[in-house]
Design an enzyme around this catalytic site. Structure first.
Site, PDB file in Angstrom:
ATOM      1  N   ASP A 249       0.833  -1.340  -0.267  1.00  0.00           N
ATOM      2  CA  ASP A 249      -0.440  -0.073   0.409  1.00  0.00           C
ATOM      3  C   ASP A 249       1.348   1.470   0.196  1.00  0.00           C
ATOM      4  OD1 ASP A 249      -1.718  -1.529   0.351  1.00  0.00           O
ATOM      5  OD2 ASP A 249      -3.028  -1.135   2.788  1.00  0.00           O
ATOM      6  N   HIS A 391       4.083  -1.844   2.708  1.00  0.00           N
ATOM      7  CA  HIS A 391       4.278  -0.634   2.475  1.00  0.00           C
ATOM      8  C   HIS A 391       5.068  -0.780   1.356  1.00  0.00           C
ATOM      9  CE1 HIS A 391       1.013  -0.417   5.640  1.00  0.00           C
ATOM     10  NE2 HIS A 391       0.438   0.304   5.236  1.00  0.00           N
TER      11      HIS A 391
HETATM   12 ZN    ZN Z   1      -2.298   2.655   3.674  1.00  0.00          ZN
END
Ligand code: ZN
Length: 435
Positions: A249, A391
């Protein structure tokens, strides 16, 4: 009498010249004409199938026929042995290549596969240095990929791996058994040299994958167009495997995402990126690269918003604007949404409906910022069918994700994208946390 003697001499000279011509003809025929091999020989001990070879280049025919002669006498000494010889002539632009393939089986297990490629025009064998530009880093590029391809294949098939021996096996200075066809450049790896696995495996590099490493003249004759195309794969391969969908993400980031993509590419691992609109806008080249290299791209809203707090119009624009950014960079329209903070309800779902992809394994990478802690977290929580959250905006996350991928691979896991996961496990809902 004088007249008669002369005639005898003439006759002898004539016969001598005639004989020599015949001898020359026979010798030259043997040397230069391709031999007619018996095509299918089968005895109790051995068997061989050979396609009669005529390349149009006498030098190539000679070399190949000599090779086949030696192989036949070798096979004739064997038991339970089979040899198949085949070839293909391909033409790219106006350069013809002769691709010779020989496969040997012992006890009906494939034990060797040999390829020889010649340029039919000049009769010379094609070497790696004819194909690759020495000024580029093609050796490392090929070695890394051959290494991870073999390593992951061995892990997935529970073949015991000695990583040092494998590194040596795929070193480009020793592993130059390759052949060329329409699909690309194919490397043949004999795992039997380092394991009890007797089949050979083949790693294909497409021309677009190799474009920056190929020699200029080779690029020209090997492929008309170097327009890159998206890497695709057959998901049937994963159907009986333990699979995990790794997701990233908050990117793309021009500091970390390209390194992650390089490392994923080496390993042949495909993942899913949930991109934030403001970052996607700044890095359209990275978005395009993700797409071409076969990763899935979903969206993570335009400005990482908590969708529960927005008006209907704002929700619509938080989704649609990122879809448009990805579509203009790739031509592909994302259908997957990861709502920031995992915040989603029926109202959010009903506005600009997409597949909502949450997660059931959290690497907590943003919290620990430590690759070893991330690895530990992943290894203690991941199972078949899981969706794992990372991430791609922190170096420690990239390192932690790669360590986790390598360790999961050692434990027999394969990696799929979200769309592949849904296809394999069955797509019946609008929201997923994992399987
Ligand atoms: Zn996020």
């Amino acid at each position: 009498m004088k007249h008669f003697k002369l005639n005898i001499t003439h006759l002898l000279i004539f016969l001598g010249i005639f004989g020599m011509l015949i001898l020359l003809y026979v010798v030259s025929k043997n040397m230069f004409e391709p031999k007619e091999y018996e095509k299918n020989i089968k005895t109790d001990n051995y068997e061989y199938n050979i396609k009669n070879i005529k390349t149009g280049n006498k030098l190539v025919d000679q070399k190949i026929n000599k090779y086949i002669d030696n192989k036949i006498s070798f096979v004739k000494k064997k038991t339970k042995y089979k040899m198949q010889i085949d070839y293909k002539i391909s033409e790219y632009k106006n350069i013809k290549t002769f691709d010779f393939k020989e496969v040997e089986y012992s006890d009906s297990k494939k034990i060797a596969e040999e390829h020889k490629i010649y340029n039919i025009k000049d009769g010379q064998a094609i070497k790696l240095t004819d194909v690759f530009d020495k000024k580029t880093d093609y050796k490392n590029f090929l070695q890394d990929r051959l290494y991870y391809f073999s390593l992951m294949f061995m892990n997935e098939n529970s073949i015991k791996v000695n990583e040092d021996k494998l590194k040596k096996l795929v070193s480009i200075d020793t592993c130059n058994d390759f052949y060329i066809n329409e699909d690309g450049i194919n490397f043949v790896i004999s795992l039997s040299n380092i394991s009890d696995y007797s089949e050979i495996i083949t790693k294909t590099f497409t021309y677009s994958q190799l474009s920056e490493y190929l020699k200029e003249n080779f690029k020209i004759y090997i492929n008309e167009s170097f327009e890159k195309t998206r890497v695709t794969r057959n998901i049937d391969y994963f159907k009986d495997k333990k699979i995990v969908a790794i997701t990233f993400d908050d990117g793309p980031s021009n500091l970390t995402t390209n390194r992650l993509l390089d490392e994923l590419d080496k390993r042949g691992v495909k993942v899913t990126f949930f991109v934030v609109g403001t970052n996607a806008e700044k890095n359209p080249d990275i978005i395009k690269r993700m797409y071409l290299e076969g990763h899935d791209i979903g969206i993570h809203t335009y400005s990482h918003s908590n969708l529960l707090k927005l008006s209907d119009e704002e929700i619509y624009s938080q989704k649609s604007s990122v879809v448009d950014i990805v579509k203009s960079a790739t031509g592909f329209e994302p259908t997957l949404l990861r709502p920031p903070y995992g915040n989603i309800d029926d109202r959010v779902k009903s506005i600009y409906p997409m597949k909502n992809i949450l997660w059931n394994v959290d690497s907590e990478d943003w919290k620990s910022r430590n690759a070893d802690i991330i690895l530990e977290q992943i290894m203690s929580t991941t199972d078949d069918g899981d969706i794992v959250l990372f991430h791609d905006i922190y170096d420690t996350s990239v390192d932690g994700a790669l360590k986790s991928i390598d360790e999961l691979s050692r434990q027999g896991y394969s990696f799929v994208t979200i769309n592949e996961l849904l296809q394999i496990k069955g797509d019946t809902k609008d929201t997923y946390y994992g399987f």
